[in-house]
Every structure is written in structure tokens, then in C-alpha cells.
Design a protein around this motif. Structure first.
Motif, PDB file in Angstrom:
ATOM      1  N   ASP A 142     -52.246 171.455   7.023  1.00  0.00           N
ATOM      2  CA  ASP A 142     -52.656 172.862   7.081  1.00  0.00           C
ATOM      3  C   ASP A 142     -53.362 173.265   8.372  1.00  0.00           C
ATOM      4  N   SER A 143     -53.201 172.505   9.432  1.00  0.00           N
ATOM      5  CA  SER A 143     -53.864 172.829  10.689  1.00  0.00           C
ATOM      6  C   SER A 143     -53.073 173.868  11.482  1.00  0.00           C
ATOM      7  N   LEU A 144     -53.826 174.742  12.151  1.00  0.00           N
ATOM      8  CA  LEU A 144     -53.245 175.723  13.063  1.00  0.00           C
ATOM      9  C   LEU A 144     -53.690 175.457  14.499  1.00  0.00           C
ATOM     10  N   ASP A 145     -54.248 174.286  14.754  1.00  0.00           N
ATOM     11  CA  ASP A 145     -54.746 173.962  16.093  1.00  0.00           C
ATOM     12  C   ASP A 145     -53.664 174.141  17.158  1.00  0.00           C
ATOM     13  N   TRP A 146     -52.440 173.769  16.840  1.00  0.00           N
ATOM     14  CA  TRP A 146     -51.330 173.905  17.784  1.00  0.00           C
ATOM     15  C   TRP A 146     -51.146 175.350  18.239  1.00  0.00           C
ATOM     16  N   LEU A 147     -51.426 176.296  17.335  1.00  0.00           N
ATOM     17  CA  LEU A 147     -51.246 177.711  17.625  1.00  0.00           C
ATOM     18  C   LEU A 147     -52.282 178.215  18.628  1.00  0.00           C
ATOM     19  N   PHE A 148     -53.497 177.726  18.488  1.00  0.00           N
ATOM     20  CA  PHE A 148     -54.584 178.206  19.333  1.00  0.00           C
ATOM     21  C   PHE A 148     -54.569 177.594  20.734  1.00  0.00           C
ATOM     22  N   LYS A 149     -53.685 176.635  20.959  1.00  0.00           N
ATOM     23  CA  LYS A 149     -53.520 176.046  22.288  1.00  0.00           C
ATOM     24  C   LYS A 149     -52.662 176.921  23.191  1.00  0.00           C
ATOM     25  N   VAL A 150     -51.937 177.859  22.600  1.00  0.00           N
ATOM     26  CA  VAL A 150     -50.991 178.689  23.340  1.00  0.00           C
ATOM     27  C   VAL A 150     -51.710 179.883  23.941  1.00  0.00           C
ATOM     28  N   GLU A 151     -51.412 180.152  25.201  1.00  0.00           N
ATOM     29  CA  GLU A 151     -52.042 181.272  25.882  1.00  0.00           C
ATOM     30  C   GLU A 151     -51.303 182.559  25.547  1.00  0.00           C
ATOM     31  N   GLY A 152     -51.993 183.438  24.878  1.00  0.00           N
ATOM     32  CA  GLY A 152     -51.418 184.727  24.514  1.00  0.00           C
ATOM     33  C   GLY A 152     -51.906 185.817  25.432  1.00  0.00           C
ATOM     34  N   ALA A 166     -36.124 175.709   2.261  1.00  0.00           N
ATOM     35  CA  ALA A 166     -34.707 175.521   1.969  1.00  0.00           C
ATOM     36  C   ALA A 166     -34.420 176.118   0.596  1.00  0.00           C
ATOM     37  N   GLY A 167     -33.233 176.649   0.433  1.00  0.00           N
ATOM     38  CA  GLY A 167     -32.900 177.230  -0.859  1.00  0.00           C
ATOM     39  C   GLY A 167     -31.540 177.886  -0.824  1.00  0.00           C
ATOM     40  N   ASP A 168     -31.155 178.390  -1.965  1.00  0.00           N
ATOM     41  CA  ASP A 168     -29.863 179.025  -2.116  1.00  0.00           C
ATOM     42  C   ASP A 168     -30.029 180.527  -1.937  1.00  0.00           C
ATOM     43  N   TYR A 169     -30.179 180.952  -0.679  1.00  0.00           N
ATOM     44  CA  TYR A 169     -30.303 182.369  -0.385  1.00  0.00           C
ATOM     45  C   TYR A 169     -29.849 182.607   1.052  1.00  0.00           C
ATOM     46  N   GLN A 170     -29.507 183.834   1.319  1.00  0.00           N
ATOM     47  CA  GLN A 170     -29.129 184.231   2.666  1.00  0.00           C
ATOM     48  C   GLN A 170     -29.670 185.628   2.888  1.00  0.00           C
ATOM     49  N   ILE A 171     -30.179 185.890   4.100  1.00  0.00           N
ATOM     50  CA  ILE A 171     -30.748 187.194   4.412  1.00  0.00           C
ATOM     51  C   ILE A 171     -30.088 187.715   5.678  1.00  0.00           C
ATOM     52  N   ASP A 172     -29.592 188.924   5.620  1.00  0.00           N
ATOM     53  CA  ASP A 172     -29.049 189.570   6.804  1.00  0.00           C
ATOM     54  C   ASP A 172     -30.143 190.423   7.432  1.00  0.00           C
ATOM     55  N   LEU A 173     -30.307 190.272   8.729  1.00  0.00           N
ATOM     56  CA  LEU A 173     -31.364 190.964   9.457  1.00  0.00           C
ATOM     57  C   LEU A 173     -30.776 191.775  10.599  1.00  0.00           C
ATOM     58  N   THR A 174     -31.500 192.805  11.006  1.00  0.00           N
ATOM     59  CA  THR A 174     -31.174 193.563  12.198  1.00  0.00           C
ATOM     60  C   THR A 174     -32.384 193.496  13.120  1.00  0.00           C
ATOM     61  N   LEU A 175     -32.157 193.120  14.373  1.00  0.00           N
ATOM     62  CA  LEU A 175     -33.241 193.024  15.332  1.00  0.00           C
ATOM     63  C   LEU A 175     -33.709 194.420  15.717  1.00  0.00           C
ATOM     64  N   LYS A 176     -34.974 194.706  15.445  1.00  0.00           N
ATOM     65  CA  LYS A 176     -35.555 196.005  15.793  1.00  0.00           C
ATOM     66  C   LYS A 176     -36.111 195.968  17.211  1.00  0.00           C
ATOM     67  N   GLY A 177     -36.646 194.805  17.610  1.00  0.00           N
ATOM     68  CA  GLY A 177     -37.194 194.720  18.953  1.00  0.00           C
ATOM     69  C   GLY A 177     -37.853 193.385  19.219  1.00  0.00           C
ATOM     70  N   THR A 178     -38.116 193.154  20.493  1.00  0.00           N
ATOM     71  CA  THR A 178     -38.843 191.955  20.918  1.00  0.00           C
ATOM     72  C   THR A 178     -39.946 192.374  21.876  1.00  0.00           C
ATOM     73  N   ARG A 179     -41.012 191.579  21.891  1.00  0.00           N
ATOM     74  CA  ARG A 179     -42.089 191.770  22.863  1.00  0.00           C
ATOM     75  C   ARG A 179     -42.611 190.389  23.229  1.00  0.00           C
ATOM     76  N   THR A 180     -43.206 190.310  24.390  1.00  0.00           N
ATOM     77  CA  THR A 180     -43.852 189.053  24.769  1.00  0.00           C
ATOM     78  C   THR A 180     -45.342 189.294  24.954  1.00  0.00           C
ATOM     79  N   PHE A 181     -46.098 188.292  24.589  1.00  0.00           N
ATOM     80  CA  PHE A 181     -47.540 188.270  24.781  1.00  0.00           C
ATOM     81  C   PHE A 181     -47.840 186.971  25.513  1.00  0.00           C
ATOM     82  N   ASN A 182     -47.682 187.006  26.833  1.00  0.00           N
ATOM     83  CA  ASN A 182     -47.787 185.832  27.676  1.00  0.00           C
ATOM     84  C   ASN A 182     -46.801 184.777  27.181  1.00  0.00           C
ATOM     85  N   GLN A 183     -47.273 183.702  26.545  1.00  0.00           N
ATOM     86  CA  GLN A 183     -46.386 182.622  26.114  1.00  0.00           C
ATOM     87  C   GLN A 183     -45.756 182.844  24.735  1.00  0.00           C
ATOM     88  N   PHE A 184     -46.198 183.851  24.019  1.00  0.00           N
ATOM     89  CA  PHE A 184     -45.653 184.150  22.692  1.00  0.00           C
ATOM     90  C   PHE A 184     -44.502 185.155  22.792  1.00  0.00           C
TER      91      PHE A 184
END
Length: 176
Positions: free
Chosen positions: A24-34, A150-168
């Protein structure tokens, strides 16, 4: 069913699709420069209700926060156990679909699925998610808690947009 409010997933993930390590650690997330708060404040203003699973709620409590982070929002925690409501949280042991559709029918802003993996999986299987905003961190952690089970499902998505926050990179999808 017509509804007034959208259910939105707003979450960070490693590049290989994990939301936390096995312990349950999020330490990896906080290493990233946003950049700033990586769009959090902007998103937070679009919601007035948050839902989460009991494991996520317990994780928040375990991390000795100065105050509950969703104090100014209606907060619902789905749980199987009988738990007494607090000043900040209402515990829910009801059918996910019925409860969520009741929330959606009310006037208000969007509803945020804070986490975690189990609750998200039940929302996805029941087709309750309207939008997904996934912020990808340039980290590969190898194993952990997957964003999508994992499971027996499928989801169709439409990309609304992308943004960057430094490394994210934020990916915003509409669920079809």
C-alpha cells in the motif's frame, strides 16, 4: 438512466498500471517531479461528493493526516462491516448501483471515486463510471495493486484530452 451528475475516477497510476505497491505504499509516486498540484485543485472544485472503499479510508486514517482531506465534501465509504458514521464520513452498506444512482439523480457537482481497486472494479462492472482521469507517473513498480483488476469486462473510451504536469501525463477519457 438519465442522471444529473457524473461519476469520475481521478487517480494516479504507475506506467505499468499500479495505484500502489503490494504493501500500500505510494512512495514511488512522490518521487516524481510534477507541476503545482498536478491538476488536483482544479479537479477538486468540480466535485461535491466523494466515494471510497473501506481499505482506502483506513489507509487515509493510518497516515496521520492533520485533518480529514475531504472535509468540505459529502463523503461515503462503502463497507461490508457495520461501522458508525463520523462527522466527516457516512458508511454505506447498500447496493452500489442503487446508492450511486440515487446520488447521481440529486442536484450537485460530480461524484469522485477516490479509490481503491475493489470499489473501482465494482463500479466498472456495473457501468457506473462516466469519466476517467488517469495521471500516469513515469515509474514502473513491477507489482502491486492494479488500477484495473482482471475480469470479464470491456470498456470503450473516448479520449477527451491530455495534459502534462512536468513528468506526469494526464489522460482524460469519457466512458462510452
Amino acid at each position: 438512466m438519465k442522471h444529473n451528475r457524473n461519476v469520475v475516477l481521478f487517480i494516479a497510476s504507475s506506467l505499468d498500471g499500479y495505484i500502489a505497491t503490494k504493501d500500500d505504499s505510494l512512495d514511488w509516486l512522490f518521487k516524481v517531479e510534477g507541476k503545482g498540484d498536478n491538476g488536483y485543485s482544479e479537479f477538486y472544485e468540480t466535485v461535491d461528493t466523494v466515494v471510497m472503499g473501506k481499505k482506502t479510508y483506513d489507509w487515509l486514517l493510518k497516515h496521520d493526516l492533520e485533518e480529514f482531506p475531504y472535509k468540505n465534501k459529502a463523503c461515503y465509504v462503502f463497507t461490508q462491516s457495520a461501522t458508525e458514521d463520523t462527522e466527516d464520513v457516512r458508511f454505506v452498506n447498500e447496493d452500489v448501483v442503487q446508492f450511486t444512482n440515487t446520488l447521481r439523480a440529486q442536484e450537485g457537482k460530480n461524484i469522485w471515486i477516490v479509490g481503491g481497486g475493489e470499489l473501482l472494479h465494482s463500479f466498472i462492472k456495473k457501468k457506473l463510471v462516466d469519466e476517467m482521469i488517469i495521471t500516469v507517473a513515469p515509474q514502473i513498480i513491477g507489482e502491486g495493486i492494479p488500477l484495473f483488476k482482471a475480469g470479464d469486462y470491456q470498456i470503450d473510451l473516448t479520449l477527451k484530452g491530455t495534459r502534462t504536469f512536468n513528468q506526469f501525463v494526464e489522460l482524460h477519457y469519457i466512458v462510452n
